[in-house]
Design a protein around this motif. Structure first.
Motif, short mmCIF file in Angstrom:
data_model
loop_
_atom_site.label_atom_id
_atom_site.label_comp_id
_atom_site.label_asym_id
_atom_site.label_seq_id
_atom_site.Cartn_x
_atom_site.Cartn_y
_atom_site.Cartn_z
N ALA A 114 0.84 -1.21 0.00
CA ALA A 114 0.00 0.00 0.00
C ALA A 114 0.86 1.26 0.00
O ALA A 114 0.55 2.24 -0.68
CB ALA A 114 -0.93 -0.01 1.21
N LEU A 117 2.20 1.70 -3.40
CA LEU A 117 1.10 2.19 -4.25
C LEU A 117 0.95 3.70 -4.11
O LEU A 117 0.82 4.41 -5.12
CB LEU A 117 -0.21 1.49 -3.86
CG LEU A 117 -1.49 2.03 -4.49
CD1 LEU A 117 -1.47 1.82 -6.00
CD2 LEU A 117 -2.72 1.36 -3.86
N VAL A 118 0.96 4.19 -2.87
CA VAL A 118 0.85 5.64 -2.63
C VAL A 118 1.98 6.38 -3.31
O VAL A 118 1.80 7.43 -3.93
CB VAL A 118 0.85 5.92 -1.11
CG1 VAL A 118 0.99 7.42 -0.84
CG2 VAL A 118 -0.43 5.39 -0.47
N VAL A 135 -6.28 3.30 -7.39
CA VAL A 135 -5.98 2.96 -5.99
C VAL A 135 -6.95 1.89 -5.48
O VAL A 135 -6.54 0.92 -4.84
CB VAL A 135 -6.04 4.21 -5.09
CG1 VAL A 135 -6.04 3.82 -3.62
CG2 VAL A 135 -4.87 5.13 -5.40
N CYS A 139 -6.01 -1.85 -4.34
CA CYS A 139 -6.26 -2.32 -2.97
C CYS A 139 -7.05 -3.63 -2.97
O CYS A 139 -6.82 -4.49 -2.12
CB CYS A 139 -6.98 -1.25 -2.16
SG CYS A 139 -5.88 0.09 -1.64
N ASN A 206 3.57 11.90 0.36
CA ASN A 206 4.56 10.96 -0.15
C ASN A 206 5.93 11.17 0.50
O ASN A 206 6.96 10.90 -0.10
CB ASN A 206 4.65 11.10 -1.69
CG ASN A 206 5.43 9.95 -2.30
OD1 ASN A 206 5.45 8.84 -1.78
ND2 ASN A 206 6.10 10.24 -3.41
N PRO A 300 -4.72 -1.99 3.59
CA PRO A 300 -4.28 -1.19 2.44
C PRO A 300 -5.21 -0.05 2.09
O PRO A 300 -4.77 1.04 1.71
CB PRO A 300 -4.22 -2.22 1.29
CG PRO A 300 -4.09 -3.54 1.96
CD PRO A 300 -4.83 -3.42 3.25
N ASN A 301 -6.54 -0.28 2.24
CA ASN A 301 -7.52 0.78 1.97
C ASN A 301 -7.29 1.97 2.89
O ASN A 301 -7.29 3.13 2.46
CB ASN A 301 -8.95 0.29 2.20
CG ASN A 301 -9.27 -1.02 1.54
OD1 ASN A 301 -8.43 -1.64 0.92
ND2 ASN A 301 -10.48 -1.47 1.69
N SER A 304 -3.90 3.84 2.09
CA SER A 304 -3.97 4.58 0.82
C SER A 304 -4.91 5.77 0.90
O SER A 304 -4.57 6.88 0.45
CB SER A 304 -4.43 3.63 -0.30
OG SER A 304 -3.57 2.53 -0.42
N LYS A 307 -3.36 8.60 3.21
CA LYS A 307 -2.19 9.28 2.65
C LYS A 307 -2.52 10.07 1.39
O LYS A 307 -1.87 11.06 1.08
CB LYS A 307 -1.07 8.26 2.36
CG LYS A 307 -0.36 7.77 3.62
CD LYS A 307 0.82 6.88 3.27
CE LYS A 307 1.63 6.50 4.49
NZ LYS A 307 2.40 7.63 5.05
N LEU A 308 -3.56 9.65 0.65
CA LEU A 308 -3.90 10.31 -0.62
C LEU A 308 -5.13 11.20 -0.52
O LEU A 308 -5.50 11.85 -1.50
CB LEU A 308 -4.11 9.25 -1.71
CG LEU A 308 -2.86 8.46 -2.11
CD1 LEU A 308 -3.23 7.29 -3.02
CD2 LEU A 308 -1.84 9.36 -2.80
#
Length: 338
Positions: A114, A117-118, A135, A139, A206, A300-301, A304, A307-308
């Motif tokens: 995750a 991914l971010v 995303v 996930c 990030n 992971p959800n 993500s 952070k996003l």
């Protein structure tokens, strides 16, 4: 005993939603609830405590090592991502990333997958809608792939340990279904993701993680899995009494509540060594698929989205219908194969 366990289960399921300090400190809260559940059911003893101390070791080390490696390799990885993305059709690139992260998550852990991914999404310059959909699909892929080994995520760790099975048990049990599903998600991504030029994307966090952050996260995972081990042992008598007689298909759809509740916690409370292989297949696939539908369903959800800056409404708009389609497809498949 039954009344006490039901009260503890309700506290575990709902307090994190209504009490912010508990939501921010879920790991120690779950450890305390697991300890109480083991005491109430009368199963707590020295052997269980030693078992609970040992269970989280491998996944904790995996999270720590993978976190350190990504910290040290973050800049070269992001440079390679930019270089490759500029030389490849962006839809194909995103589809490959989604598949690769899904398949690697069982080795590098769902948490690190995750975070990677971010980093990838933050590096690319895409529109918000495309990034959100990418995303969410990633996930789903990570949530599925991470289940294949006990180091992938807490759900797979607790399941393997509760059933007293070997490292490759889950791969042998649902490996084919998971790999095909991850590849299918990649194909869906290729056709669904259609970047729009000029639109602004997500404003992600990030920043490179500090060593203290990596160590604290690893400790929290250790405490989380330890709590799940105690919780699972505490609820074993209740599961044997009330869930063993349910049809596998009923458990599959009941576990759609994994969309709003962490699926590892549900696995700890539900899975029993007395269950048939068919029941465990239905139960696990119901948990891991529906876990991608909403933000709280899987680790992971949560990472993500936080952070996003993806909102619950944005996630649900695409994640819920996509997850429901997957649930229906898998249910039909399981009925045919059963």
């Amino acid at each position: 005993m039954t009344a006490g366990l039901i009260i503890i289960l309700l506290l575990v399921l709902f307090l994190p939603f209504v009490v912010k300090p508990i939501e921010r400190n879920l790991e120690p809260f779950l450890f305390v609830m697991g300890f109480l559940a083991a005491l109430v059911s009368g199963v707590f003893n020295g052997e269980l405590f030693v078992h609970a101390l040992k269970d989280p070791i491998f996944i904790t080390l995996a999270v720590l090592i993978a976190g350190l490696l990504f910290k040290w390799l973050k800049k070269p990885i992001e440079g390679a991502i930019l270089k490759v993305s500029h030389k490849m059709d962006i839809r194909l690139f995103l589809a490959i990333i989604i598949v690769v992260l899904g398949l690697l998550s069982s080795l590098i852990t769902a948490i690190i997958a995750a975070i990677v991914l971010v980093s990838i999404v933050s590096t690319l310059s895409l529109d918000r809608k495309t990034e959100i959909r990418a995303v969410i699909l990633a996930c789903f892929s990570i949530g599925l792939g991470a289940v294949l080994t006990p180091v992938g995520e807490p759900l797979s760790t607790i399941t393997t340990n509760k059933l007293n099975e070997n490292f490759f048990y889950l791969f042998q049990l649902i490996g084919v279904e998971v790999i095909v599903a991850v590849l299918a998600i990649g194909v869906v991504a290729f056709f669904v993701l259609k970047p729009i030029e000029g639109d602004s994307g997500l404003d992600g966090d990030n920043q490179a993680e500090g060593y203290s952050e990596i160590i604290i996260r690893s400790f929290k995972i250790y405490l989380f899995v330890m709590g799940l081990t105690l919780l699972g042992a505490g609820y074993e008598p209740l599961v044997n009494q009330y869930l063993l007689h349910l049809q596998p298909g009923a458990l599959y759809w009941i576990n759609m509540i994994s969309a709003v509740l962490d699926n590892a916690t549900l696995a700890a409370a539900e899975i029993s060594s007395s269950m048939s292989t068919e029941t465990i297949r239905f139960l696990l696939l119901g948990l891991i698929i529906s876990g991608g539908m909403l933000i709280p369903g899987n680790i992971p959800n949560i990472i993500s989205a936080n952070k996003l800056g993806i909102t619950s409404k944005e996630w649900a708009k695409f994640g819920a219908p996509f997850g429901l389609v997957m649930m229906v497809v898998f249910f039909i498949y399981l009925l045919i194969m059963g």
